[in-house]
Design an enzyme around this catalytic site. Structure first.
Site: not given
Length: 506
Positions: A234, A341, A390
């Site tokens: 991330s 995502d 994610h």
């Protein structure tokens, strides 16, 4: 107890040095059980430095790693009764000695480490967790997510999972590396270099935290490393793209240019695309990515790679977006990115709550997958499943996801092999597609071609956000507003055939 330790070392020597065929002794398991029955219960004692530890460098066997891993597992099972106590495999917290490099609130920054004395491979992981970009959003973050801005409540140890796991069953190719987890407490996508002052309420020192951690690790064996893999998920994945070349330059300037620095960016390849529904920039979630980064880079005093800065003078915010910074990087980087995502959809104002998705949103989601796929086209080493999710590399199920029949750990191992000195096909820029094909059975460029979310049968389980119940692929797609008749027409196939494929999870 000492004789027990010696016998364990002898067993290790025999197992490693003997041919594989010689180890397959008939009745071996029964003999092993008899040995266990004869052993005395282990007694705890202080560890004597220099007598029980011995260095093993596993890099030489990477070419035949699968067979080697089977041998290691057998060895581990054989040695388990010999251990005086359960091996401490957690990473331990170290605060930085340089106390001028801090978290947002001025508390000490730090890292968790589990050393592996026999390995010359180091894995540094950058944690993710969004960002804040002005006083208002940072104050709100401090109230609701203080762990991501302060070290005052950090635990003393952390357990590694996924690529950070010390278990070969969960992490077949990196389990024996020196593991370093760097907690995210700078809220600046690992880019800042600004201390806390009387005029400013927060420090933003993400880039300097990485630099200081690397400096300290040089005193713990990093100076003798062969490979340093800078990984992150991330915001940490974007942090890898922003810092991998800087880490390589840092080591080279200190006389450690022999360390091969590589990057692994997971779920940090964001697009500066147009939002589905344009909103005012009031908070982190609703603010368009470009606007948030433009505001943030000024607030943080953010640094970007020099080559990218020169390509975007006056518009350095461009360097926070993977497809723009990646071509400017010198260090090899492997990109892991879900094609759908969840964080990207969130900042694009597609919120997949309990309500079914209508056609406009469904079209936007499909187009997002196509856009992402096109930006990844020229990335030589990548893993991009067509799933709605994610982050991946620290998930316990990271081995279960496949693209075109290949798992992510396998793809990373193939990438590792392709970067060995005798395998360089393009030594000047590892981030350009090589002219020669990869080793047979060892693909590096893995991207799903099916066009909708979760069309890959190995995608993680989806749950209904209202009931918490698991959903089948077809239930999920119907919830997403999937029109079987229309999609079959677009794919040029019979609707019944498409329905059958979905029911079979293909």
């Amino acid at each position: 107890m000492r004789s027990q330790g010696v016998s364990c070392l002898l067993l290790l020597f025999i197992h490693v040095s003997a041919p594989a065929e010689a180890r397959k002794v008939p009745g071996g398991r029964a003999q092993h059980r008899r040995v266990q029955q004869q052993q005395q219960p282990p007694v705890q004692r202080e560890r004597v430095e220099g007598t029980e530890s011995f260095p093993l460098d596993f890099t030489a066997v990477e070419g035949n790693m699968d067979n080697f891993m089977v041998q290691i597992k057998n060895l581990a099972q054989s040695l388990y009764p010999c251990s005086a106590q359960k091996l401490d495999q957690d990473m331990k917290l170290n605060f930085l000695k340089n106390d001028s490099v801090t978290c947002n609130d001025g508390s000490a920054a730090g890292y968790y480490i589990k050393e592996s004395k026999g390995s010359k491979r180091w894995l540094l992981f950058l944690e993710g967790g969004w960002y804040c970009f002005n006083r208002q959003t940072c104050d709100s973050r401090y109230e609701t997510m203080r762990r991501l801005m302060s070290s005052t409540k950090w635990p003393q140890t952390r357990t590694g999972t996924g690529i950070m796991s010390p278990q070969p069953e969960e992490n077949p190719h990196w389990w024996n590396a020196n593991m370093v987890f760097i907690p995210y407490c700078s809220s600046d996508v690992w880019s800042g270099a600004t201390p806390k002052t009387n005029q400013s309420d927060y420090a933003f020192m993400g880039s300097l935290i990485i630099k200081e951690v690397v400096n300290e690790l040089l005193t713990k064996g990093l100076d003798n490393a062969k490979v340093l893999l800078l990984a992150g998920s991330s915001a940490g994945g974007t942090g890898v793209l922003l810092n991998v070349d800087r880490v390589a330059e840092q080591l080279e300037s200190l006389g450690h240019g022999g360390v091969q620095v590589r990057g692994l960016a997971d779920s940090g390849w964001f697009l500066d695309n147009k939002q589905y529904k344009i909103t005012t920039c009031l908070d982190t979630i609703s603010c368009a990515p470009t606007e948030a980064i433009k505001r943030g880079i000024r607030y943080w005093g953010g640094l970007v790679p020099e080559s990218c800065r020169q390509a975007h003078v006056g518009q350095e915010w461009n360097c926070f977006f993977g497809y723009k910074v990646f071509p400017t990087l010198k260090s090899p980087v492997f990109v892991v990115q879900w094609l759908f995502d969840e964080a990207q959809l969130t900042v694009d104002n597609i919120h997949l709550t309990g309500q079914p998705v209508h056609e406009g949103q469904w079209r936007y989601i499909q187009n997002l997958g196509q856009e992402l796929r096109s930006t990844l086209r020229d990335v030589p080493a990548m893993f991009a499943p067509a799933c709605l999710s994610h982050e991946l590399i620290t998930r316990t199920y990271w081995m279960d996801i496949h693209v075109k029949g290949t798992s992510l750990p396998r793809a990373l191992h193939c990438w590792d092999r392709s970067l060995q000195p005798n395998n360089h096909t393009n030594s000047t820029n590892h981030n350009q597609k090589p002219k020669t094909p990869p080793t047979r059975g060892c693909p590096l460029h893995l991207i799903d071609s099916c066009p909708w979310p979760h069309c890959n049968p190995t995608c993680p389980t989806v749950r209904d956000q209202l009931t918490g119940q698991e959903m089948s692929v077809i239930q999920f797609l119907k919830h997403m507003g999937f029109d079987v008749q229309k999609m079959a027409q677009q794919q040029g196939m019979d609707a019944r055939k498409l329905l059958g494929m979905l029911n079979n999870g293909s």
